[in-house]
Structures are given as C-alpha cells and as structure tokens.
Design an enzyme around this catalytic site. Structure first.
Site, PDB file in Angstrom:
ATOM      1  N   LYS A  44      35.105  49.864  35.470  1.00  0.00           N
ATOM      2  CA  LYS A  44      35.363  50.972  36.395  1.00  0.00           C
ATOM      3  C   LYS A  44      34.111  51.854  36.341  1.00  0.00           C
ATOM      4  O   LYS A  44      34.157  53.038  35.985  1.00  0.00           O
ATOM      5  CB  LYS A  44      36.641  51.712  35.944  1.00  0.00           C
ATOM      6  CG  LYS A  44      37.140  52.749  36.918  1.00  0.00           C
ATOM      7  CD  LYS A  44      37.759  52.184  38.181  1.00  0.00           C
ATOM      8  CE  LYS A  44      38.100  53.293  39.146  1.00  0.00           C
ATOM      9  NZ  LYS A  44      38.501  52.806  40.484  1.00  0.00           N
ATOM     10  N   ASP A  71      44.146  43.929  28.859  1.00  0.00           N
ATOM     11  CA  ASP A  71      45.590  43.881  28.601  1.00  0.00           C
ATOM     12  C   ASP A  71      46.338  43.802  29.924  1.00  0.00           C
ATOM     13  O   ASP A  71      47.229  42.969  30.116  1.00  0.00           O
ATOM     14  CB  ASP A  71      46.010  45.138  27.828  1.00  0.00           C
ATOM     15  CG  ASP A  71      47.494  45.159  27.549  1.00  0.00           C
ATOM     16  OD1 ASP A  71      48.009  44.121  27.122  1.00  0.00           O
ATOM     17  OD2 ASP A  71      48.131  46.198  27.780  1.00  0.00           O
ATOM     18  N   ASP A 129      48.245  40.165  31.870  1.00  0.00           N
ATOM     19  CA  ASP A 129      49.663  40.028  32.233  1.00  0.00           C
ATOM     20  C   ASP A 129      49.778  39.718  33.728  1.00  0.00           C
ATOM     21  O   ASP A 129      50.587  38.889  34.155  1.00  0.00           O
ATOM     22  CB  ASP A 129      50.436  41.318  31.931  1.00  0.00           C
ATOM     23  CG  ASP A 129      51.140  41.272  30.582  1.00  0.00           C
ATOM     24  OD1 ASP A 129      50.622  40.584  29.683  1.00  0.00           O
ATOM     25  OD2 ASP A 129      52.192  41.924  30.426  1.00  0.00           O
TER      26      ASP A 129
HETATM   27  C1  IPM Z   1      49.001  42.161  24.075  1.00  0.00           C
HETATM   28  C2  IPM Z   1      50.095  43.175  23.859  1.00  0.00           C
HETATM   29  C3  IPM Z   1      49.597  44.188  22.824  1.00  0.00           C
HETATM   30  C4  IPM Z   1      48.404  44.904  23.418  1.00  0.00           C
HETATM   31  C5  IPM Z   1      50.684  45.178  22.366  1.00  0.00           C
HETATM   32  C6  IPM Z   1      51.881  44.479  21.802  1.00  0.00           C
HETATM   33  C7  IPM Z   1      50.134  46.176  21.378  1.00  0.00           C
HETATM   34  O1  IPM Z   1      50.474  43.774  25.052  1.00  0.00           O
HETATM   35  O2  IPM Z   1      48.607  41.503  23.098  1.00  0.00           O
HETATM   36  O3  IPM Z   1      48.556  42.030  25.212  1.00  0.00           O
HETATM   37  O4  IPM Z   1      48.561  45.869  24.167  1.00  0.00           O
HETATM   38  O5  IPM Z   1      47.276  44.479  23.127  1.00  0.00           O
HETATM   39 MG    MG Z   2      49.574  42.922  26.758  1.00  0.00          MG
END
Ligand code: IPM
Ligand code: MG
Length: 371
Positions: A189, A245, A249
């Site tokens: 960013k 992170d 996802d």
């Molecule tokens: C990941 C998870 C962790 C993170 C959490 C559980 C602390 O979301 O490994 O992606 O945020 O890194």
């Molecule tokens: Mg995560």
C-alpha cells in the site's frame, strides 16, 4: 532416514486432521523405510486450559530440537468474543513464530478440476490457477508496539519493518519465482504507508540480482480485486504480514474450500507446517473436517526433509481421492466421507492397496450413512 517431528494438534478440528497426517506419515515411513519420532506438545486454547499458558516452554524446546513441526489449528470461540481476555490462544502461535524465527509463510494456491464447480469463480477463470503467496510472518503490525490508553478510549498498533526483514523473505520469493513462472508481484500500500514504500525500495534494489524474474507492484486493495477477477495472472505474490493474512484467506476460496490449502512457515532453523484453515469449532469431534489442508502440509513437510518422492506420493494420493469423489462434507454435503476414512484411503493409496485393485465396493462401505 530418521527424523524428529513435533506434533502440535492444537484446538478444534486440529487434533482430528493432524491425526490423519500422522497415519500418512506412518504409511510413508513404512513404505520408504524411514523412522519418524513424534513428540506431542501443547499450544493454543488447550494449552491455556491445561497449563494456563498458550505456549508452554516445553513446546518451544521440543520444536527447537525437531527437524520439523506439524501443527493443526488454533482458536476457541470463548476467547474470540471476549476483548478483555488476558491470555488468548493465538498468542501462542505468534510467540512460536517469533521464537523460532519463522519469517516466511508460504501458501500455495492450486485448483483441482474435479472441484471447479465449488469455486465461487467461473471455471474459465480458475483453470490453471497456480500461484504461491510468500507472506512475511514475524514483523509488521502483528508484532509492533501495542498500546491502550489508561482511560481505554484510544488504542494503537505500530507497523515496523527493517530492510533486513524485507530482504530475507524477498530472496526466498525471488528464488521461488526463478523455479516457477519467473514472475513476482509485490503487494503493498505504497500510496499510503511508509513501510510499504520501504518494501518497494528494497524489492527494486534486488531486481538486478534476479534479472530473469519479472517484477510488478500492486496495491493491496487492487490485489484483493485481481485475485478474484483474474487469479491466473499471479505466480509468486510477496507481501507483508497483515496483507498476506487477508489475501491468503481470500485466495483460498478459489480452489473451492478453505479446507484444502496447506502452508509452510520457514526461517532460520525449525520449520512448521499447518493447514491454513482455522479451528472450526462447530465441526470439532464430528469426524467431518477436511484433512486435505493438513495432508498437503505434510507433503510440504516431507519436501522440507528432502523426501521429494515421498511428498509426491502424498500429493498423488490427494489428487487420486479428489478426482474419485472421496470428499468430506465441506465439499459435498450429501455424499461425503468421514475425515478418518479419507485418511485411511490416502494410507491405502500410499501402501499400494487401492491404485488399480478396484476396491470401490469396500470403499463405498466407508461412506457416510448420515445421508
Ligand atoms: C493465520 C491465522 C493467524 C494469523 C492467527 C490464528 C493468529 O489467521 O495463520 O493466517 O493471523 O496469522
Ligand atoms: Mg489467517
């Protein structure tokens, strides 16, 4: 070969998916005549319940003495909705990453043609998607100074990066790109954040060392959109902790289920392997969780131990079960197989018991009867 592996089953579905991976490691050990010595350790909510500490010292010590660590999942709802909780399960994982200097988190995103219909994206957009996210794991906002004012009305989290922290993961990402499609995308960013401008500067400085790799730069908000619009364009994505992170996802849904994706966290010494999914407490203990994320993490663990043929066999087994419709409830809510059955089938495949033998009938008997 003889190897020491620390097993941290963790919370929620962690124990049941990790158990399948241990069965698979045992099948690999038997078939290839290796010896895996396991030590079981605590981390997360279960560790808080048993010891008051989300990461007991024995766990760190065992990890430091191991050749690899296999981890399940972390988190429990009783902490998620309590912002005043003094200790949280996740603190265990963050402390472990920092203590072991696991600065690079590697998350490959692949798709399977038999599962294309599960993806929220159109099939033509996901065919041949194959990229990997290199997420910085021990710096940035996760580990910056955290403050809450005495009157509780103001809070802050610092985001700090040094050139060294950026360079060490950047080298790994460039080297990965060299072995792949030779394309690296830095996600940042830089139009807003000083740390992001430092990331760009460091990466620009390294490009001359990797002349065969083409580099582009993308703001994280645009990257979030591009991952959905045209995921095929990516090869290696390099990014800082928090952005990594979030986009990992997001990227996981491309393949059809969060339950499929593995990860490796590597650093100076020990290396840790874990599925990217969370602890999924609603499914815990029901034998319905998808063990594939953990099994593919186990394949990454085997690669790390230089057992490449072994890793390939685990991946072949996973491809075999997915293409034959042996899937868990997250993938097919009606016609599904149990977590433990998928583990058994993978072990059968590894031991050469199912490949061509047409044992379909026996396998069908192990199908869910809940339908
Ligand atoms: C990941 C998870 C962790 C993170 C959490 C559980 C602390 O979301 O490994 O992606 O945020 O890194
Ligand atoms: Mg995560």
């Amino acid at each position: 070969m003889k190897k020491k592996i620390t097993i941290i089953e963790g919370d929620g579905i962690g124990p049941e998916v990790t158990r399948q991976s241990i069965h698979v490691l045992n099948a690999i050990a038997k078939f290839f005549k290796h010896e895996f010595e396991y030590s079981y350790c605590l981390m997360g909510a279960i560790a808080i319940d048993k010891t008051g500490d989300p990461l007991p010292n024995e766990t760190i010590e065992s990890c430091l003495e191991s050749d690899a660590i296999l981890f399940g999942a972390i988190g429990h709802p009783k902490y998620d909705n309590d912002p005043n909780a003094k200790v949280r399960p996740e603190q265990g994982l963050l402390k472990l990453r920092k203590s072991l200097q696991l600065f690079a988190n590697i998350r490959p995103v692949t798709t399977y043609s038999s599962l294309h219909h599960l993806s929220p994206l159109k099939t033509r957009n996901i065919e041949e998607v194959d990229f990997v996210i290199y997420r910085e794991l021990t710096g940035g906002i996760y580990f910056g100074k955290k403050e809450l004012s005495a009157d509780g009305t103001q809070a802050s989290d610092d985001c700090v990066y040094t050139v060294d922290e950026i360079e060490r993961i950047a080298h790994l990402a460039f080297q990965a790109a060299q072995k792949r499609k030779k394309h690296l995308t830095l996600v940042d960013k830089a139009n807003v954040l000083e740390t992001s401008r430092l990331w760009r500067k460091v990466i620009q400085g390294l490009t001359s060392k990797y002349p065969d790799v083409s580099v582009d730069y993308m703001f994280v908000d645009n990257a979030a959109m591009q991952i959905i619009l045209n995921p095929k364009q990516f090869d290696v994505i390099l990014t800082e902790n928090m952005f990594g992170d979030i986009i990992s996802d997001e990227a996981s849904v491309i393949s059809g289920s969060l339950g499929l994706l593995p990860s490796a966290s590597i650093g100076k010494g020990a290396a840790l392997f874990e599925p990217i999914h969370g602890s999924y407490p609603q499914a815990a203990g029901k034998d319905i969780a998808n063990p594939i994320g953990s099994l593919l993490s186990t394949a990454m663990l085997l690669d790390h131990l230089e057992m490449h043929t072994e890793a390939l066999l685990v991946r072949d087994a996973v491809n075999w079960i997915l293409s034959n419709g042996f899937v868990t409830k997250d993938i097919d809510p009606v016609n599904f197989y149990f977590t433990s059955t998928i583990g058994e089938l993978i072990c059968d495949y590894i031991s050469g018991n199912v490949a061509d033998s047409g044992k379909r009938e026996n396998i069908e008997l192990r199908k869910s009867t809940i339908i």
